[in-house]
Each structure stands twice: as C-alpha cells, then as structure tokens.
Design an enzyme around this catalytic site. Structure first.
Site, PDB file in Angstrom:
ATOM      1  N   GLY A 700      62.663 -40.717 -78.295  1.00 24.63           N
ATOM      2  CA  GLY A 700      63.975 -40.119 -78.119  1.00 24.63           C
ATOM      3  C   GLY A 700      64.629 -40.556 -76.840  1.00 24.63           C
ATOM      4  O   GLY A 700      64.115 -41.406 -76.105  1.00 24.63           O
ATOM      5  N   ASP A 825      74.395 -29.806 -78.082  1.00 24.25           N
ATOM      6  CA  ASP A 825      73.978 -31.017 -78.778  1.00 24.25           C
ATOM      7  C   ASP A 825      73.495 -30.689 -80.185  1.00 24.25           C
ATOM      8  O   ASP A 825      72.470 -31.179 -80.638  1.00 24.25           O
ATOM      9  CB  ASP A 825      72.880 -31.734 -77.982  1.00 24.25           C
ATOM     10  CG  ASP A 825      72.722 -33.199 -78.387  1.00 24.25           C
ATOM     11  OD1 ASP A 825      73.664 -33.742 -79.004  1.00 24.25           O
ATOM     12  OD2 ASP A 825      71.682 -33.799 -78.096  1.00 24.25           O
TER      13      ASP A 825
END
Length: 1016
Positions: A700, A825
């Site tokens: 990520g 997010d």
C-alpha cells in the site's frame, strides 16, 4: 403669569399626564410577552440555544427578539435545534408579524395553530420535518407577504386557496414531495415577485397560461418539476422577470420569440418618459439576469431577442435539441458571465465579439456543429475559468491570447480540426488543471514545465513530436496522461516514474525506443498502463508486478525480450496484452487459461501448460535443453567428498548460528514495544518472525501488508508494516499515530478491529483482524481470471448488505462517537469484507477526530483518493463529515454500476457520468451493472443509485448526513433493518437533485421516531 408661560405649563403637565399610562401600558406589555415567551421556551423543550431568555431582562434585549414600540413583533428561532411541534401559545404575541423557524427538526403537519397570529406577515418554515398536505384553507393567513415552506416533506397537491393570499409577494415551496398538481390560481397573486417550486415530483403538467399574468414576478424557479408541453407565449407579459429557470423538465417546442422582446414594456417606457419615437437599446435589454432552460427537449433556433438582453449574466441552454446559428448580438452582451449551450445541434461560427465587452467565466459550447475559429478575446476580461468546445468542427490555431489566460481551470478542445502549436503560456496557465486536446492536428513538443495544478493532460491523436522532457518530473500533480498516437520518439525518461499520482498513462502508437523505466514502484495509484505499438526493448520491469492498483496493462507490439516477471501474475488485471513481442519462457500460471488466450500471441518462445492456450506446450519442450548426466566415477567420488565436507561445515555453522540467534533474538525483541488493544493469543515474536515475502499479500501507500497465521490455530491476522529500513518520515509517522489513536479507542462491528501495535525506531506494525474476503474493490473491479474466477460475482443482496454495513460504520464515526471522526479516505478499497461479507471500514491513516463537537476541521493539506474527493476539498481547508458522505456516495455508484470511480469513460469520472443518466429511471436502468441487473432488484438498485447521486451533490450543505443515508438503505435491506412503514397510499422514489438542502429522501419513516420522511 403671562399667557405664554401658562400655555407652556399646560402642555407640560398634559404630556406628563398622558405619558404615565403609556409607560405603564408598555411595561405591562413587556411583562406579559416575557411570560408568553418563557412559557414558549418551556413548551419547546428548553433548547440550550435560547438560554439567554430569563425573567430578569426585557425580551426586547434578547438576541432572537425584535420589538417595535415596546412590543414583540419579530421572532428569530432559526437553527435552534427545536424538535417539537409549534405551541398555540406563540400567537399570544398579539403583534407578531415575523416568524423564522428554519433549519430545525420540527415534525408534524402544517401548523394551523398559526392561523391565530392575525398580524403574521412573514412565515419561514423551511428545512424542517413537516409532512402531509398544505391545508385547503391556508388563505386564512391573509396578511402573509412572504411564505417559505421549502425543503420539507410536504406532499399531495398544492391547494387552489394559495392563490387567495392578496398581498403575497414571495412564495417558496421547492424541494418537497409534492406528487400531485399545482394550481393555476397562483396566477391570481398579482403582487407575487418570487416563486420557487423547483425539485418537486409533480404529476406531468403544462405551465398554466395564468402564470403569464404575474407581471411583478422577477424570480421564477421551476427546475425539475416534471413540466411538459411548450413554454406559453403569454410569458411575454412577465415584464419584471430577472431570473428564469425551467431546467430539467420535459418541455418541448421552440423558445417563444416574444419571450425576450416585450413590446408592451417598450410602450410603457416610452409613455412614462415622453421620449421620441427612437427606441433606446436599453428598452429591449429588459431585466433578465439569468436564463436556464437546460436539460429539456426544446427545438428550433435561439431567438434573436437573446442578443438584446443587456443585463444577462447566465445563459444555460445546454442539453436540448436547438439548431441554427447563434444570435449575432449575443457576443456583445456587456454582463455575460456564463455561456453554456453544449449538447445541442447548433451550427455556424461564433460572433467574434465574445469576451470583448464582458468578463466571461465559462464558455461551454461542446457537442454541437460549430465551425470556424475560436473568438480571440474569450479571456479579455481575465476571469475565464472554463473553455469547453470539444466535439465540433472548429479549426485553425488556438488564439495566442489564451496563452496569457491565468484564470483557466479547464481547457477542452478534443475532437475538432485544430492545428498548429499550443501557445507556450497555456501549458503554464497558473490554475489550469485539465488540458484536453485529443483528436486534432496539433504539433510541437512537450514543455518541461506545466501549471502547478495540472492533473489531466490528454493529447492523443495529434502530431506532437520529439522526446518527453526529463522535466516531466515536475508535473507532480498529474493524474491522467494520454499521449497515444503521436510522433514522440526517443526513450521514455526515468523521470516519469516520479509522478506518484498517476492513474492512467497512455503512450501507445508512438516511436519510443529503449527500455521501459524499471523504477516504477512510485506508481502506486496507476491502474492503466499502455505503451503498445512502439519500439521498446529489453526486459519487462519486474516492478510492474508490485503495482497494487494496476488493472489494465498493454505492452503489445514492441520488442520486449526475456521471461514475463512472475509478479505480474499476482495483479488483479481486467485486461492484459503482451502480444507481438519476443518474450520467452513459461507464462505465469495465473494466466494459463482461456481468459487470456489472446494476451500472448506472436511470441514464438513462450509456452503454456494448458493445451487450449494458443502457445507451445511447455511439456513438449525438447529434452535437449536439460543437462546431461555424467557417468564418470571420478565425478561421483568428488561429489561424495564434497557432501561430507559440506555436512561437517553445516553442523558446525548450525550450532554457532543457533546460539547467536538466541542471543540476537532476545536483543531484537528488546527494540520492539507491543501495545495491545484487545486480549491477544500471540506474542510479538509470532508476528516479527513471520514478516517474510511468502506471507506478503499486498503493498500500500504506507507500507506492506502481511497475512500471518497464528500458531496452533486456524486464525490469521493482518499486519501492516509502516516504514522500511530507513527511518520513518513525518507523514508516515502521523498516519501511524492517527490509526492507533482512533482504532485504539473505538469499537464497532463495522469498523476493522485493531488488535495491537508493535513499534521500533525504524518501523511500526499494526496488527488487525484478518478479513478473508479482502476489499470491496477486488470484488467489483478485480481480474476476472485471477480473482473472480473462483468466486461468484457479488449478488445484489450482498452488495446492499455491504452498503448498509459500511454506512453503519460511518454513521457510528460521525454521530455516535464521543468525539466525531472524519475518515477522509472512504473508498471501495478501504471497505473490507469478512468471511460472511460483512463490511468493515479500514485504513484510518488520514482520519481526523473533530475537536470537541466541532462541525468542521481545518486541514493543512488535501488528502484522499482521486475520484472520491469531495469538490469542496479542492478550495477550502475546512472539511466536515460531508466529505465522507460524498466519498460513500461514489462507493454506492460503484456498487450499482460496477464501474470504477476514475474510469466511467475516457472524459469524465463516475460521478459526472452517473449524473448525466440520473434524470429518468429508464436511463438509470441502462447503466446498472449487467451482472446483477435483475427485474426483482431494479427498484432497489435505482433507489441506491439515487442515494449515491444525492450524496455526491456538489454543495456539502445539500448532502444528507450518514444517519439519513443509513435509514434509507436499511429500509431496503431485510437482513440489517426491518421493513419501514410506507408513507401515503403509493410509494414514489423521486430524485431531488440539487437545491438548497433539507429534504433528501422520501417514502420511509425514520426508525428513531423523529417523524422524518426520506426522499431519494
């Protein structure tokens, strides 16, 4: 005593005599009204917001009160958190003329108790929870001058009696649930100046001819009211009209030519001023400031009268079927700001005066048949923000003056016949974020520098040449770069790998040579890479296999050699093309099936195990390629001796290393600190010893993610490692602290569980419960071959269940946490699914806790994911929970359409694309995900689609809260919420897109007993 002195004394004592009772009367009135108001406060539940009301001060000194001649005449109770019905005692204020109750939570039907307020002139009830019909005797409020009942849940018909309010000047009823008719009697309101009826699902109706009698009307707003038929010719009587909005309806026929001429106004003007027979230009200019007839079915040409509207600022005629040329005078209007006529059939050339006399801000003429050149003075006023002229027959060069236009935000000329070079200043136009020039004949080279905010450059199908400059590394905000089918040459510079925000990179159809840059790990957001049809050589970079979001990869028709990197097989690709190269070896086993049979054509040295794949059979490779056996006895002896020596050395080293590891591991553990948030059945050593590549499941933005199986158990945990061998930077440190602070302090079944954190100086580990079904985006957009082939497509009931679960998690964060939390997010990749597909919100690295119960948070930088970011995030530092609502709305649109947030089609994101289909249910059905589009689910899918549209409204004030969204989703999900009670005899899901907020959903009552009815 003189006569004069006597007279003076007489009047002094006379006024003293009469003033004493007046003072006493005023004092008594104040005392009585204070009592009334204090009782009113108690009946309203003692809202904390009116705590200043007390028995020791005069009501005229209270901030919510305005007095005239010592008596209360105006009462301002807007935004006071009132959640009870209006008490009848409010009309004990005998002189009350003004009552404002907007932005509260007042339930029930229209308050007929206000009929007793005999002097009431101004009544504002907007943005509350009122339901039911408007009473048929509303004309009993005969003194009303202004009435605003907008943004509630009123339904049924608007009664004809509303046309019997003789002095009414302002009437606002927009954004309700009126699903009946509106009366022609409104045309009897001879004093009416403002009429707002927009965003109501009325039955299909024509505009009553009687509306043409409203000669004092200056504001008419009937947007989205299901109007049909033609615009009445007698609207030329509306001589005071300034703002005229009939958009988003089904109006047809031509725009009445007399609508903008008003000969009668000319006669009145000449008569009153006794002027000569010469008619001044200002006569035909009229008062119109804003005209919006967009998104209808209007035909014919634009009347010449538009060129005479000298006060006109905003002209929206887009999305109709208008034909013909533009009126000549329209380019000379002195106040014109917004000119939007896109998506019509207009033709001809543009008046060259555009921009000379006015300060244009928006010039949007795309998808027509215009020809000729662009006007050279469009940015003469220095405020032009959007120039959108794509898909026409325009040609010539871009006017040099546009290269000096620093105000531009978007510049779109694709699909035309332009040529020449791009003005150098245009690339660097200070605020420009989108430059879209594809499918023209532009030439020249790319600049080393572009505008700081440039996020989208589309120049495919042109004649650009030369190399990509190494200065492209400064294009740091670039998200989409499409440069296909040009004449670019040379090597693709390694500096392009510095563009960490890239999502789409298209360089196909050029003459690039050399190797593809290998240092591409910074492309963590890239989902589309196409460099096909070039002359690239060398090996395919192994780093491509570590790009976490890559789903479209095309390297075909080049000269790549060597084996296909193993990591590419782990990507969730939806399309792959490596054909027509010089690759060799065995294809990754994930692609060894018919789903990829055309992905490897014309690579003579590639092989596959599956005989159905159009490649050589790897099992038939010649044995000559294998090493021959040696029969020499000397070789056997040498091998035996080597094995013996190696065994002795191995045992010696083994014991030395074992003792060293024991000592080292104890020292190693001392450098790590474990902080637990749950009861644990593992130690830090269980975690640290298993951080190996075999357990790696993802990479990520902040580090690597591992799946670690716990000892003596079938249970697994997910471990996110933040940082690497280098010391953590400040950003990653802050993300780690945010995640620990928030997940360590909250508990909810729809929020991923943080078990513990393990930290050292260089790295931080976050240990979560493991989610067996990974993230939602893998199921919606993952590779059909490598991911979805062994999983069923998510059914609609499962998708709806996921939506409800995610909404429950966000609702808890926004409304139920002691300190509200903004996630910042929210996206499909941050919604994780357990073994039963229960959704859990994850990744709180960007989340923020609001201080106390603040309504917003001030951010120093913009954070989040492209495609999910709320519009206000780009221009304000203050954000609130509505940014999460917007992002969640995007997720809902993904669930319903199956499309990604960033690639609905080539020219727009999912939200903009979905909005274009949101006006009719038939249009919505066409874009639903075909994998789950079944007749039994259509009503639910349409409803969720519309919730997504409402959540992604441009203005945060017009979006619902997560609590409101959850109520609606639950009403359709039997597993997560019981069926709610329908309101009315027939349930109608009607889209209320746009508007000023307050009403979002209809058809179902809240489960919390607040009497609110929700409308989509």
């Amino acid at each position: 005593m003189s006569e004069t002195r006597f007279t003076s004394l007489f009047f002094f004592f006379f006024f003293l005599f009469i003033s004493i009772p007046i003072t006493v009367i005023h004092s008594q009135t104040i005392n009585d009204e204070r009592t009334v108001l204090l009782n009113l406060k108690q009946q309203l539940g003692n809202p904390p917001s009116i705590s200043s009301w007390n028995s020791s001060s005069s009501p005229c000194d209270w901030p919510e009160i305005y007095c005239t001649a010592g008596s209360v005449t105006e009462l301002y109770l807007n935004e006071k958190d009132i959640n009870s019905t209006i008490p009848p005692s409010i009309c004990d204020l005998k002189n009350l003329t003004f009552l404002d109750l907007t932005l509260n939570f007042i339930p029930g039907e229209f308050p007929i108790t206000l009929y007793n307020c005999s002097k009431l002139q101004f009544l504002y009830l907007s943005q509350n929870y009122f339901v039911g019909q408007i009473p048929s005797d509303i004309d009993r409020l005969s003194s009303l001058i202004s009435l605003d009942i907008s943004a509630n849940n009123f339904s049924g018909n608007i009664p004809p009696s509303i046309g019997k309010l003789p002095v009414l000047r302002s009437l606002y009823m927009h954004q309700n649930l009126f699903n009946g008719t509106f009366p022609k009697e409104i045309g009897n309101l001879s004093n009416l100046e403002e009429l707002g009826m927009a965003y109501n699902p009325f039955v299909s109706m024509e505009i009553p001819l009687e509306f043409g009698f409203l000669k004092k009307l200056w504001y008419l707003w009937m947007k989205g009211t299901n109007l049909i038929g033609e615009i009445p010719e007698n609207f030329n009587n509306l001589s005071s009209l300034q703002q005229f909005d009939l958009s988003i309806n089904n109006l047809e026929g031509p725009i009445p030519s007399g609508l903008f001429s008003f000969e009668n106004l000319t006669i009145v003007y000449l008569f009153k001023n006794h002027l000569s027979n010469e008619i001044p230009r200002e006569i035909n200019a009229l008062n119109l400031v804003e005209v919006d007839l967009s998104q209808n079915n209007l035909t014919g040409s634009i009347p010449e009268g538009f060129g005479k509207l000298q006060s006109l600022r905003f002209l929206n005629l887009f999305s109709n079927q208008l034909t013909g040329e533009l009126p000549a005078g329209i380019g000379s209007l002195p106040l014109l700001r917004d000119f939007k006529v896109f998506q019509n059939r207009l033709s001809g050339v543009f008046p060259p005066e555009f921009g000379v006399y006015s300060k244009l801000e928006a010039f949007e003429v795309s998808e027509n048949q215009f020809r000729g050149e662009l006007p050279g003075n469009l940015c003469a006023g220095g405020v032009l923000q959007g120039l959108v002229a794509h898909t026409n027959n325009l040609g010539g060069e871009i006017p040099r003056s546009l290269g000096d236009c620093r105000s531009l935000l978007t510049f779109q000329l694709q699909n035309n016949n332009f040529s020449g070079e791009i003005p150098s200043g245009l690339w660097r136009s200070f605020n420009l974020s989108a430059l879209m020039l594809s499918n023209n004949s532009f030439s020249g080279q790319l600049p080393s520098e572009v505008a700081w905010n440039m996020s989208r450059v589309e120049i495919s199908d042109n004649k650009f040449s030369g190399e990509i400059p190494t200065g492209i590394s400064s294009w740091s905000n670039l998200v989409v770069f499409k440069a296909s089918d040009n004449l670019f040459s040379g090597e693709i510079p390694k500096e392009i790998t510095n563009l960490s925000k890239l999502i789409t990179l298209l360089l196909d159809g050029n003459e690039f040579s050399g190797e593809l840059p290998s240092e591409i790990t910074s492309w963590e957001s890239l989902n589309t890479l196409n460099v096909s049809n070039n002359k690239l050589s060398g090996q395919i970079p192994a780093a491509i296999g570590s790009l976490p979001d890559l789903i479209n990869l095309d390297l075909s028709e080049n000269r790549f050699t060597g084996v296909i990197p193993y990591g590419i097989g782990n990507l969730r690709l939806t399309s792959l093309d490596l054909s027509s190269n010089q690759l060799s070896g065995k294809i990754p086993e994930q692609f060894d099936n018919l789903a990829y049979e055309n992905s490897f054509l014309n690579n003579s040295d590639l092989c596959a195990d599956d005989p159905k794949v159009k490649l050589r059979d790897c099992n038939s490779v010649s044995k000559l390629d294998r090493p021959k056996k040696s029969s020499s006895k000397y070789v056997a002896v040498i091998i035996s001796l080597a094995i013996s020596v190696s065994l002795i050395m191995f045992l010696t080293v083994f014991f030395i290393v074992r003792d060293y590891k024991k000592k080292k591991s104890s020292q190693y553990l001392e450098t790590w600190k474990l902080t637990s948030f749950q009861r644990l059945n593992f130690s830090e050593w269980n975690i640290l010893s298993n951080l190996v590549d075999d357990n790696l499941v993802g990479v990520g933005g902040s580090g690597k993610v591992y799946r670690i199986k716990l000892n003596n158990s079938d249970e697994s945990v997910a471990v996110k490692k933040i940082g690497n061998c280098k010391k953590l930077d400040h950003k990653l440190e802050q993300e780690f602290l945010a995640e620990v602070e928030i997940l360590g302090s909250i508990r909810h079944r729809n929020i991923v569980k943080l078990l513990c954190c393990i930290s050292s100086e260089d790295s931080k580990l976050l240990v979560y419960e493991y989610m067996e079904n990974q993230s939602l985006d893998k199921w919606l957009h993952g590779n059909k071959g490598s991911f979805s082939s062994h999983h069923a497509v998510l059914s609609w009931p499962t998708r709806l269940k996921i939506a409800v679960g995610a909404a429950q998690g966000l609702c808890y964060m926004h409304h139920e946490c002691p300190t509200p939390i903004i996630h910042r997010d929210v996206k499909s990749s941050n919604i994780l699914l357990d073994s039963e597909f229960k959704a859990k919100i994850a990744d709180f690295g960007l989340a923020k806790m609001l201080a106390g119960h603040a309504s917003s948070h001030t951010m120093s930088t913009v954070a989040g994911s492209f495609g999910y970011l709320a519009p206000e995030y780009a221009y304000t530092t203050k954000v609130d929970t509505k940014v999460d609502v917007y992002s969640f709305g995007v997720v809902l649109l993904e669930l319903v359409t199956g499309r990604e947030a960033n690639s609905a089609n080539e020219s727009m994101g999912l939200v903009e694309w979905a909005c274009q289909h949101s006006f009719k249910d038939e249009s919505i059905v066409e874009i639903l995900d075909p994998n789950v589009k079944e007749s039994s689910y259509l009503k639910e899918m349409i409803m969720v689609f519309k919730v997504g549209i409402v959540c992604t409204r441009p203005s945060p004030l017009t979006r619902p809260s997560m609590k409101e969204v959850l109520h609606v989703l639950r009403s359709w999900c039997p597993e997560d919420g019981q069926e709610a009670k329908k309101v009315g005899s027939e349930f109608d899901v009607a889209p209320l897109l746009g508007g000023a907020g307050g009403t979002y959903f209809s058809g179902y009552r809240s489960e919390e007993g607040d009497n609110k009815v929700y409308n989509v």
